[in-house]
Design a protein around this motif. Structure first.
Motif, PDB file in Angstrom:
ATOM      1  N   MET A   1      67.290  49.433  45.595  1.00  0.00           N
ATOM      2  CA  MET A   1      66.906  48.115  45.066  1.00  0.00           C
ATOM      3  C   MET A   1      67.750  47.784  43.836  1.00  0.00           C
ATOM      4  N   PRO A   2      68.176  46.524  43.680  1.00  0.00           N
ATOM      5  CA  PRO A   2      68.988  46.165  42.526  1.00  0.00           C
ATOM      6  C   PRO A   2      68.161  46.152  41.248  1.00  0.00           C
ATOM      7  N   PRO A   3      68.813  46.291  40.094  1.00  0.00           N
ATOM      8  CA  PRO A   3      68.075  46.167  38.833  1.00  0.00           C
ATOM      9  C   PRO A   3      67.361  44.825  38.764  1.00  0.00           C
ATOM     10  N   GLY A   4      66.123  44.857  38.291  1.00  0.00           N
ATOM     11  CA  GLY A   4      65.333  43.640  38.182  1.00  0.00           C
ATOM     12  C   GLY A   4      64.658  43.212  39.463  1.00  0.00           C
ATOM     13  N   ALA A   5      64.703  44.056  40.509  1.00  0.00           N
ATOM     14  CA  ALA A   5      64.071  43.707  41.787  1.00  0.00           C
ATOM     15  C   ALA A   5      62.582  43.444  41.592  1.00  0.00           C
ATOM     16  N   CYS A   6      62.079  42.472  42.349  1.00  0.00           N
ATOM     17  CA  CYS A   6      60.693  42.024  42.197  1.00  0.00           C
ATOM     18  C   CYS A   6      59.935  42.131  43.513  1.00  0.00           C
ATOM     19  N   ASP A   7      58.756  42.699  43.447  1.00  0.00           N
ATOM     20  CA  ASP A   7      57.776  42.626  44.524  1.00  0.00           C
ATOM     21  C   ASP A   7      56.948  41.379  44.241  1.00  0.00           C
ATOM     22  N   ALA A   8      57.225  40.303  44.962  1.00  0.00           N
ATOM     23  CA  ALA A   8      56.636  39.002  44.656  1.00  0.00           C
ATOM     24  C   ALA A   8      55.336  38.730  45.402  1.00  0.00           C
ATOM     25  N   HIS A   9      54.808  39.745  46.089  1.00  0.00           N
ATOM     26  CA  HIS A   9      53.504  39.567  46.730  1.00  0.00           C
ATOM     27  C   HIS A   9      52.851  40.933  46.919  1.00  0.00           C
ATOM     28  N   CYS A  10      51.935  41.245  46.022  1.00  0.00           N
ATOM     29  CA  CYS A  10      51.134  42.467  46.142  1.00  0.00           C
ATOM     30  C   CYS A  10      49.829  42.222  45.400  1.00  0.00           C
ATOM     31  N   HIS A  11      48.884  43.132  45.562  1.00  0.00           N
ATOM     32  CA  HIS A  11      47.535  42.930  45.038  1.00  0.00           C
ATOM     33  C   HIS A  11      47.064  44.169  44.286  1.00  0.00           C
ATOM     34  N   VAL A  12      46.069  43.980  43.445  1.00  0.00           N
ATOM     35  CA  VAL A  12      45.262  45.091  42.943  1.00  0.00           C
ATOM     36  C   VAL A  12      43.825  44.844  43.385  1.00  0.00           C
ATOM     37  N   PHE A  13      43.196  45.899  43.867  1.00  0.00           N
ATOM     38  CA  PHE A  13      41.798  45.843  44.287  1.00  0.00           C
ATOM     39  C   PHE A  13      40.995  46.765  43.378  1.00  0.00           C
ATOM     40  N   GLY A  14      40.139  46.171  42.568  1.00  0.00           N
ATOM     41  CA  GLY A  14      39.262  46.973  41.729  1.00  0.00           C
ATOM     42  C   GLY A  14      40.001  47.733  40.642  1.00  0.00           C
ATOM     43  N   PRO A  15      39.510  48.968  40.333  1.00  0.00           N
ATOM     44  CA  PRO A  15      38.427  49.674  41.028  1.00  0.00           C
ATOM     45  C   PRO A  15      37.089  48.948  40.920  1.00  0.00           C
ATOM     46  N   GLY A  16      36.347  49.010  42.013  1.00  0.00           N
ATOM     47  CA  GLY A  16      35.130  48.246  42.125  1.00  0.00           C
ATOM     48  C   GLY A  16      34.105  48.546  41.045  1.00  0.00           C
ATOM     49  N   ALA A  17      34.107  49.773  40.531  1.00  0.00           N
ATOM     50  CA  ALA A  17      33.140  50.123  39.494  1.00  0.00           C
ATOM     51  C   ALA A  17      33.407  49.358  38.200  1.00  0.00           C
ATOM     52  N   ARG A  18      34.656  48.965  37.993  1.00  0.00           N
ATOM     53  CA  ARG A  18      35.023  48.230  36.784  1.00  0.00           C
ATOM     54  C   ARG A  18      35.190  46.741  37.052  1.00  0.00           C
ATOM     55  N   PHE A  19      35.767  46.408  38.198  1.00  0.00           N
ATOM     56  CA  PHE A  19      36.009  45.018  38.577  1.00  0.00           C
ATOM     57  C   PHE A  19      35.318  44.768  39.911  1.00  0.00           C
ATOM     58  N   PRO A  20      34.060  44.373  39.889  1.00  0.00           N
ATOM     59  CA  PRO A  20      33.285  44.252  41.135  1.00  0.00           C
ATOM     60  C   PRO A  20      33.909  43.255  42.108  1.00  0.00           C
ATOM     61  N   TYR A  21      33.718  43.538  43.384  1.00  0.00           N
ATOM     62  CA  TYR A  21      34.215  42.658  44.435  1.00  0.00           C
ATOM     63  C   TYR A  21      33.259  41.488  44.640  1.00  0.00           C
ATOM     64  N   SER A  22      33.802  40.413  45.151  1.00  0.00           N
ATOM     65  CA  SER A  22      32.999  39.211  45.367  1.00  0.00           C
ATOM     66  C   SER A  22      31.926  39.456  46.429  1.00  0.00           C
ATOM     67  N   PRO A  23      30.709  39.013  46.191  1.00  0.00           N
ATOM     68  CA  PRO A  23      29.674  39.144  47.223  1.00  0.00           C
ATOM     69  C   PRO A  23      29.975  38.288  48.455  1.00  0.00           C
ATOM     70  N   LYS A  24      30.922  37.344  48.346  1.00  0.00           N
ATOM     71  CA  LYS A  24      31.289  36.472  49.468  1.00  0.00           C
ATOM     72  C   LYS A  24      32.513  36.990  50.222  1.00  0.00           C
ATOM     73  N   ARG A  25      32.970  38.200  49.906  1.00  0.00           N
ATOM     74  CA  ARG A  25      34.170  38.739  50.557  1.00  0.00           C
ATOM     75  C   ARG A  25      33.959  38.846  52.059  1.00  0.00           C
ATOM     76  N   THR A  26      35.064  38.697  52.802  1.00  0.00           N
ATOM     77  CA  THR A  26      34.995  38.706  54.260  1.00  0.00           C
ATOM     78  C   THR A  26      35.448  40.031  54.866  1.00  0.00           C
ATOM     79  N   TYR A  27      35.866  40.971  54.021  1.00  0.00           N
ATOM     80  CA  TYR A  27      36.192  42.318  54.499  1.00  0.00           C
ATOM     81  C   TYR A  27      35.896  43.306  53.386  1.00  0.00           C
ATOM     82  N   GLU A  28      35.763  44.559  53.738  1.00  0.00           N
ATOM     83  CA  GLU A  28      35.384  45.590  52.782  1.00  0.00           C
ATOM     84  C   GLU A  28      36.632  46.327  52.311  1.00  0.00           C
ATOM     85  N   PRO A  29      37.029  46.161  51.053  1.00  0.00           N
ATOM     86  CA  PRO A  29      38.268  46.775  50.570  1.00  0.00           C
ATOM     87  C   PRO A  29      38.077  48.231  50.152  1.00  0.00           C
TER      88      PRO A  29
END
Length: 275
Positions: A1-29
């Motif tokens: 990868m070249p210097p400065g390469a960017c991953d322009a689409h990724c996610h962080v999930f939780g951790p659920g104990a600290r950042f709870p998931y939405s009760p309206k979620r449509t799948y279980e992460p």
């Protein structure tokens, strides 16, 4: 990868104990915290990151903002927000590294949002220099053409419009996507090869190679308005991909190192690091 390469689409999930998931979620992460993502990027040689708020956290962007705060110079964010958010809330997101709002049109994730609300928010975030990120089912790309044409700011379509390689390159959704790319406001992520492909990684050669012709055509159509990302941690896929092999697909996307540099470095810089 070249210097400065960017991953322009990724996610962080939780951790659920600290950042709870939405009760309206449509799948279980499964928890996929920022530390795990950083380890992956260190392995792959990726220096910059655009985190995209996932539907499992709803409008609570706390996990994403926390990850950005740990690396404010090299991380940016794409938030989800309700129509009721006030200007102070938008400004706080901007100060936290957010540069875009995302809207899901995918049916299994809840279907089309309120178009009037999107239009209203689009006008408001335009003053911040933001853009929109839009997640469509492929068959809906032609349906929303009039809506897209009327947007007052740039927009990015996720995952090559989620087109399916098994339907062939002449399919209506892909034709619609290529036509949209004639508009200078339209950007596309050549991510999600594992979603476009109908091949499994156990086949010969690199996995998901049938997605390559779609990525190549999009890059050729608008080399200055394409982005790439891993989509880690790959929610709701039929087979978990090897992120290293997704990187190995990049030289197949273009034979020109200058074009790949645009895809990985120059284009995300223009869109997310203007200030």
């Amino acid at each position: 990868m070249p210097p400065g390469a960017c991953d322009a689409h990724c996610h962080v999930f939780g951790p659920g104990a600290r950042f709870p998931y939405s009760p309206k979620r449509t799948y279980e992460p499964t928890d996929a915290p920022a530390a795990q993502l950083r380890a992956l990027h260190a392995l792959l040689g990726i220096e910059r990151v655009v985190l995209v708020q996932a539907s499992i956290h709803g409008h609570d962007n706390s996990a994403m903002l926390d990850a950005i705060a740990q690396s404010p110079d090299t991380y940016r964010g794409v938030a989800m927000a309700p129509a009721s958010i006030d200007d102070a809330g938008l400004r706080a997101l901007h100060e936290g590294g957010v540069r875009s709002l995302r809207f899901n049109f995918v049916r299994r994730l809840g279907g089309a949002p309120d178009l009037d609300a999107i239009r209203s928010l689009a006008h408001r975030v335009k003053t911040l220099g933001w853009h929109l990120v839009l997640h469509f089912d492929p068959q809906d790309l032609p349906v929303y053409r009039q809506f897209l044409d009327a947007l007052p700011l740039p927009y990015v379509i996720d995952h090559m419009g989620r087109v399916l390689a098994e339907s062939g390159p002449q399919q209506e959704p892909f034709d619609a996507l290529l036509d949209l790319m004639k508009d200078e406001r339209c950007w596309v992520k050549v991510s999600g090869a594992e979603r476009t492909s109908h091949l499994l990684s156990a086949g010969p050669g690199l996995p998901f190679e049938d997605a390559v012709p779609f990525a190549r055509r999009l890059i050729e159509a608008a080399p200055d308005r394409v982005l790439w990302g891993t989509d880690w941690p790959h929610p709701s896929v039929r087979e978990m991909p090897d992120d290293g092999k997704l990187v190995d697909l990049l030289p197949l996307f273009s034979d020109d190192p200058a074009v790949l540099h645009k895809l990985l470095v120059d284009n995300p810089t223009r869109l997310y690091w203007q200030d």
